[in-house]
Design an enzyme around this catalytic site. Sequence first.
Site, PDB file in Angstrom:
ATOM      1  N   ARG A  72     -80.445  86.761 -63.209  1.00  0.00           N
ATOM      2  CA  ARG A  72     -79.922  85.866 -64.253  1.00  0.00           C
ATOM      3  C   ARG A  72     -80.938  84.826 -64.706  1.00  0.00           C
ATOM      4  NH1 ARG A  72     -75.358  86.604 -60.850  1.00  0.00           N
ATOM      5  NH2 ARG A  72     -73.756  87.847 -61.895  1.00  0.00           N
ATOM      6  N   LYS A 103     -88.507  83.911 -77.883  1.00  0.00           N
ATOM      7  CA  LYS A 103     -87.783  85.120 -78.290  1.00  0.00           C
ATOM      8  C   LYS A 103     -88.257  86.291 -77.438  1.00  0.00           C
ATOM      9  CE  LYS A 103     -86.421  84.530 -83.120  1.00  0.00           C
ATOM     10  NZ  LYS A 103     -86.598  85.086 -84.492  1.00  0.00           N
ATOM     11  N   GLU A 109     -99.633  86.870 -88.970  1.00  0.00           N
ATOM     12  CA  GLU A 109     -98.764  85.761 -88.560  1.00  0.00           C
ATOM     13  C   GLU A 109     -99.404  84.400 -88.845  1.00  0.00           C
ATOM     14  OE1 GLU A 109     -95.719  85.934 -87.756  1.00  0.00           O
ATOM     15  OE2 GLU A 109     -95.367  87.976 -87.069  1.00  0.00           O
ATOM     16  N   LYS A 141     -95.624  76.507 -85.503  1.00  0.00           N
ATOM     17  CA  LYS A 141     -94.494  77.208 -84.905  1.00  0.00           C
ATOM     18  C   LYS A 141     -93.791  76.346 -83.869  1.00  0.00           C
ATOM     19  CE  LYS A 141     -92.741  81.403 -82.873  1.00  0.00           C
ATOM     20  NZ  LYS A 141     -92.964  82.807 -82.503  1.00  0.00           N
ATOM     21  N   GLU A 164     -82.563  79.342 -83.584  1.00  0.00           N
ATOM     22  CA  GLU A 164     -82.591  79.966 -84.902  1.00  0.00           C
ATOM     23  C   GLU A 164     -81.259  79.844 -85.644  1.00  0.00           C
ATOM     24  OE1 GLU A 164     -84.914  83.774 -86.797  1.00  0.00           O
ATOM     25  OE2 GLU A 164     -83.559  84.188 -85.136  1.00  0.00           O
ATOM     26  N   ARG A 184     -85.623  77.525 -88.160  1.00  0.00           N
ATOM     27  CA  ARG A 184     -86.421  78.583 -87.522  1.00  0.00           C
ATOM     28  C   ARG A 184     -86.352  79.896 -88.305  1.00  0.00           C
ATOM     29  NH1 ARG A 184     -86.999  79.977 -81.023  1.00  0.00           N
ATOM     30  NH2 ARG A 184     -88.516  81.630 -81.324  1.00  0.00           N
ATOM     31  N   ASN A 238     -89.208  83.900 -90.294  1.00  0.00           N
ATOM     32  CA  ASN A 238     -88.970  85.311 -90.617  1.00  0.00           C
ATOM     33  C   ASN A 238     -89.541  85.709 -91.977  1.00  0.00           C
ATOM     34  OD1 ASN A 238     -87.476  85.943 -88.242  1.00  0.00           O
ATOM     35  ND2 ASN A 238     -85.682  84.936 -89.103  1.00  0.00           N
ATOM     36  N   HIS A 259     -90.576  89.276 -92.647  1.00  0.00           N
ATOM     37  CA  HIS A 259     -90.155  90.119 -91.530  1.00  0.00           C
ATOM     38  C   HIS A 259     -89.021  91.081 -91.876  1.00  0.00           C
ATOM     39  CE1 HIS A 259     -92.777  87.541 -89.280  1.00  0.00           C
ATOM     40  NE2 HIS A 259     -92.517  88.178 -88.155  1.00  0.00           N
ATOM     41  N   HIS A 295     -90.211  94.545 -90.855  1.00  0.00           N
ATOM     42  CA  HIS A 295     -89.551  95.349 -89.829  1.00  0.00           C
ATOM     43  C   HIS A 295     -89.055  96.675 -90.412  1.00  0.00           C
ATOM     44  CE1 HIS A 295     -88.577  91.773 -86.927  1.00  0.00           C
ATOM     45  NE2 HIS A 295     -89.845  92.126 -86.921  1.00  0.00           N
ATOM     46  N   HIS A 355     -97.777  95.531 -86.611  1.00  0.00           N
ATOM     47  CA  HIS A 355     -96.752  94.551 -86.971  1.00  0.00           C
ATOM     48  C   HIS A 355     -97.249  93.546 -88.014  1.00  0.00           C
ATOM     49  CE1 HIS A 355     -93.425  91.733 -86.598  1.00  0.00           C
ATOM     50  NE2 HIS A 355     -94.293  90.776 -86.329  1.00  0.00           N
TER      51      HIS A 355
END
Length: 358
Positions: free
Chosen positions: A124, A146, A188, A225, A235, A239, A243, A246, A250, A263
């Site tokens: 956990r 993330k 990025e 960032k 997010e 935030r 993206n 993205h 993606h 990417h």
Amino acid sequence: MSFSQTIHVRTGVPYDVMIQRGILQSCGKQIKNILPKANRCVIVSDSNVAPIYADAVQASLKAAGYEAFINVFPAGEENKRLPSIVGMYEAFTQAELSRSDFAVALGGGVTGDMCGFAAATYLRGIPFVQIPTTVLSQNDSSVGGKTGIDLDCGKNLVGSFHQPCLVLADADTLATLPARYVTDGFGEIIKHGCIKSAELFGLIEEHGTDMQMIEELTARSIAIKAGVVERDEKESGERMLLNFGHTIGHAIEKCACYTGIAHGEAVGIGMLIMARAGEAAGLSNPGTSDRIEAVLKKCGMPTVCEFTPEQLCEAAMLDKKRRGEYMNIVLLREIGNSYVYKIKCAELLDFVRKGMGK
């Protein structure tokens, strides 16, 4: 004097990002400063990076008094799946990690995302340290917490927020990168300039991928960032700006079956399409997309998408940014000034067509 900068990220669990050449060699000492009570750790790395750096990291950790083990998984986005995570769980178990012990993500974004997810869910939650070895991971994925894995139907659809306890960015590791993955990483950095800093964008316009500038660019990029993540860790608002490019990026990766395009390259094309679409709709200042296209070309990145608007939009419908009949996309008013725009999913296809000149 060599470049050295520490950026403090003030999230719920705060941590430092240390940018310094050669810091990989002293990683054990740096980690000991923040995890003095830990006894064991597992270094998670892929089959490309482990042969180059894993032994040095293990030696440094052992010198600091830790029992250090190595877990290697096959390199590639196609292996960013649950079986690789299970392999990490098994390595953690064999190393007898307790909740006070830790994992080390040594490698690029795929390694960081997966190791972070394994650390977030094992017992956990155990601590983990990021040692990113690519331009892309040093400037983006290693900061912000993330973590996750891909499913057949989409990228990063399973994951969690789990902040690292330390990030060590060593520019010396970039010397072993293939040239393509240096330029890929600039996707990025360019994005951070697009959304928050016309000054950073201008530096890239001037210097391109000059590696003499990489530490300064990385420090500026990470600071942007970090500031966004501090203000919106989970997010729910600002935030989302991270993206930019993205949603389509993606989709490009998915259409390409995660092969043939990196990417950062996909995100670069996604940014260009969104900027063109924003201009066509009167939502972005004219000339914005021309500057993005020019800087992508200067950095040796692709600017043309081989897929149709229909293919991209079909892939984008499973994006995490979809909210029922609407989707949040990020647009630019101008370079350095971004905002979230809510668009109906039914209108996305026409919007993307305009961005692709179709």
